[in-house]
Design a protein around this motif. Sequence first.
Motif, short mmCIF file in Angstrom:
data_model
loop_
_atom_site.label_atom_id
_atom_site.label_comp_id
_atom_site.label_asym_id
_atom_site.label_seq_id
_atom_site.Cartn_x
_atom_site.Cartn_y
_atom_site.Cartn_z
N GLY B 129 -6.08 1.06 -7.12
CA GLY B 129 -7.11 0.46 -7.50
C GLY B 129 -8.51 1.42 -7.38
N SER B 130 -8.60 1.88 -6.30
CA SER B 130 -9.88 2.85 -6.16
C SER B 130 -10.03 4.10 -7.02
CB SER B 130 -9.99 3.40 -4.68
OG SER B 130 -9.79 2.26 -3.86
N GLU B 131 -8.70 4.83 -7.39
CA GLU B 131 -8.79 5.89 -7.93
C GLU B 131 -8.87 5.54 -9.70
OE1 GLU B 131 -5.61 8.96 -7.47
OE2 GLU B 131 -6.37 9.16 -5.40
N LEU B 132 -8.27 4.14 -9.98
CA LEU B 132 -8.45 3.85 -11.26
C LEU B 132 -10.02 3.67 -11.46
CD1 LEU B 132 -7.24 2.59 -13.83
CD2 LEU B 132 -6.58 0.44 -12.67
N ALA B 133 -10.63 3.18 -10.67
CA ALA B 133 -11.89 2.92 -10.91
C ALA B 133 -12.77 3.99 -11.12
CB ALA B 133 -12.76 1.92 -9.70
N GLU B 134 -12.40 4.99 -10.16
CA GLU B 134 -13.21 6.48 -10.64
C GLU B 134 -12.70 6.99 -11.87
OE1 GLU B 134 -15.04 8.30 -8.63
OE2 GLU B 134 -14.99 10.04 -9.72
N LEU B 135 -11.53 6.93 -12.22
CA LEU B 135 -11.21 7.58 -13.44
C LEU B 135 -11.85 6.58 -14.75
CD1 LEU B 135 -7.54 8.48 -12.47
CD2 LEU B 135 -9.70 10.20 -12.57
N ILE B 138 -16.16 3.44 -13.35
CA ILE B 138 -16.95 2.17 -13.06
C ILE B 138 -16.97 1.81 -11.60
CG2 ILE B 138 -16.42 1.11 -15.28
CD1 ILE B 138 -14.06 -0.39 -13.90
N PRO B 139 -17.91 1.02 -11.05
CA PRO B 139 -17.98 0.80 -9.58
C PRO B 139 -16.72 -0.26 -9.05
CG PRO B 139 -19.37 -0.66 -10.71
CD PRO B 139 -19.02 0.31 -11.70
N HIS B 140 -16.33 0.08 -8.03
CA HIS B 140 -15.52 -0.95 -7.28
C HIS B 140 -15.35 -1.60 -6.08
CE1 HIS B 140 -13.48 2.36 -4.97
NE2 HIS B 140 -12.93 1.28 -4.23
N ALA B 141 -15.01 -2.63 -5.76
CA ALA B 141 -14.99 -3.29 -4.27
C ALA B 141 -13.83 -3.87 -3.82
CB ALA B 141 -16.24 -4.18 -4.46
N ALA B 142 -13.35 -3.35 -2.73
CA ALA B 142 -11.86 -4.06 -2.34
C ALA B 142 -12.36 -5.19 -1.45
CB ALA B 142 -11.07 -3.01 -1.82
N ASN B 143 -11.11 -5.69 -0.84
CA ASN B 143 -11.35 -6.94 0.05
C ASN B 143 -12.14 -7.86 -0.25
OD1 ASN B 143 -10.02 -4.80 1.62
ND2 ASN B 143 -10.41 -6.14 3.16
#
Lengths: 396, 266
Positions: B129-135, B138-143
């Motif tokens: 998920g985090s790598e996908l957002a980076e590529l 776009i911003p991302h937040a988990a949990n």
Amino acid sequence: MSRIIIHNEKVQNVSEVIKICPFGAIEAVDNVLSINAACKMCRLCTKRFPEIFEYQESIVPQIDKSQWQGIAVVAELTEKNELHPVTLELLGKARELAAKVNQKVLAFIAGFHVESSAEELFRYGADEIVIYDDEALKYFRAEPFTAALEDFINFRQPSVVLVGGTVIGRQFAPRAAARFRTGLTADCTVLDIKENSDLEQIRPAFGGNIMAHINTPNHRPQFATVRYKIFPFPEKADSPAGIKIRRTLAPGKLASAITVEGIEPLPEEQGIEEAQVIVAAGKGIKRQEDLQMIRDLAEALHGKVAGTRCLVEAGWLNHKQQIGLSGRTVAPKLIICCGISGSVQFAAGMKGADKIIAINTDPNASIFKIAHIGIVGDIYEVIPALLEQIRKGSVR
Amino acid sequence: MKIAICIKQVPGTTAVEVDPVTGTLKRDGVESKLNPCDLYALETALRLKESCGASLTAVTMGPPQAQSILREAFMMGVDEAVLVSDRKFGGSDVLSTSYTLAQALECAGPFDLIICGRQTTDGDTAQVGSELAELLHIPHAANVIKIRSLEEKQLQATVLLPGCRMQISMQLPALIAVDESIAEPRLPSYKLKLATADRKIKLLSLKDFTDTDESHYGQSGSPTRVVRVFPPEHNTRQERWEGSGQENALRLAAFLEEGKFLQNPR
């Protein structure tokens, strides 16, 4: 393009060949084999039937690894701005790796008002600390933290970057790894380093049922995350000293599309990771109310209750009490596993315990492979009798 | 509002063993299922569809058999489904999986919001998920434990961090990974199963992508290499107690007493 070439003319028994792939990635159409998208490139087929499956890797230009020097640890701060113990565990490992390849231990720390924690990093063996202290880094948001780590990597060019496999580390280490288009190996349990600075990473795969040995042969830096309590807590360094560098980023660099609107502190609770004694329950518990004897035993031992994934999925325990690859890793002094079969996914989360006691009716349960004391018996007999005995003892 | 949900087919069991003699993998049964954490991502999306009228696309990368989990997503109420499949994607590590998904989402999108589960039960890395957002830049937040509001350009959510809950607002497009506490997933509906039986699943392969350079995908696009796989080690210092329940209880009580586990450590 790396690939597996199939010599179909050498195939004698199609169904037997198809069976060897654990991922079902070998397909047969009209008795002609091909490999589908399920292939994980584990290359077991090339080992089992070398005459049929041939692995071909294209030649790619090799990077200059000497340009990347230093074993870096990404420090993590708790909400009280103290160092998370996983950071110190990683520093201990970094020191060991750095000594083997004669490189420095670097530490990256980002936050707001982090000076005193930065000093602590020297005490556990950092040779050089790079500090990013900015109000934009006060609360964790992935983008500004990634921007700071990106600056650190460009500035110091470390060969290895070790990150805690925590809620926070798991959010920005991957972002940074993707930014550098490099490899990241999650949840390593063993780390070693080769002379050419290639990191030897071992991690559980497929629910921990097998271990995978992973390299990042032609990319730098090499990112690895390690969970809390996997490596031992290190000794303090004899003569803490080192270089401290403060870096400031242009304000725009730390911008985020996320705005923090509010913070609500949660009551402090001791997680199962910190417990010295754990009583863990599994499928052998037949009814939710029977967990009471587990709680009683945990209380008598001044320990915590934990359990397997199935009890969490049943809603009998909460997620924070789950031990295993998809739960927490624990390394208590004592763990008593009650009615737990011992899937490798569970074992991967607790085999660091000093003393493992397992109670299970099935003499062939896998838990007995890792238990120091294996009690073949029914928890519904052993635990009540044990509680009775403990009660008697306390009266006496 | 277009929402994509990234889901994955995982083995129904993780009971795979390595034969210590031959070094080959043994896996009992080959049945697969939808990754359990993804049910929460789907449920989150379905609730947003009900409250904001979003259209939902389930996306999965995997072999052709992975279509079955997309059918399941239809049965829960997802509108469209995309299968990202190509044998050139075989052997993908975290980076190359994320890159493939990023290309697929650009191709099938654009999406305002991408929702992922916490992790898969087979890879257990929680990093795609985090790598996908980076590529996707776009911003991302988990949990994410709660969605407080969703508007055209902004999402308000609550995330769980160590020691605190944090209320955030994110500019869209964005990616979130949801925690299991966010909502109780619904069961697939038989009515929807019938209603969606003929619905087409969109297929995407390398030739559909903007970047069709084979060296960016599969094992060629993966910086990491699996050197070997081997069985985990077992404990060697072991003893076995096979007495009656009462005998074992007495022995265990003595052991705990001797180890000072019955004393309060404080």
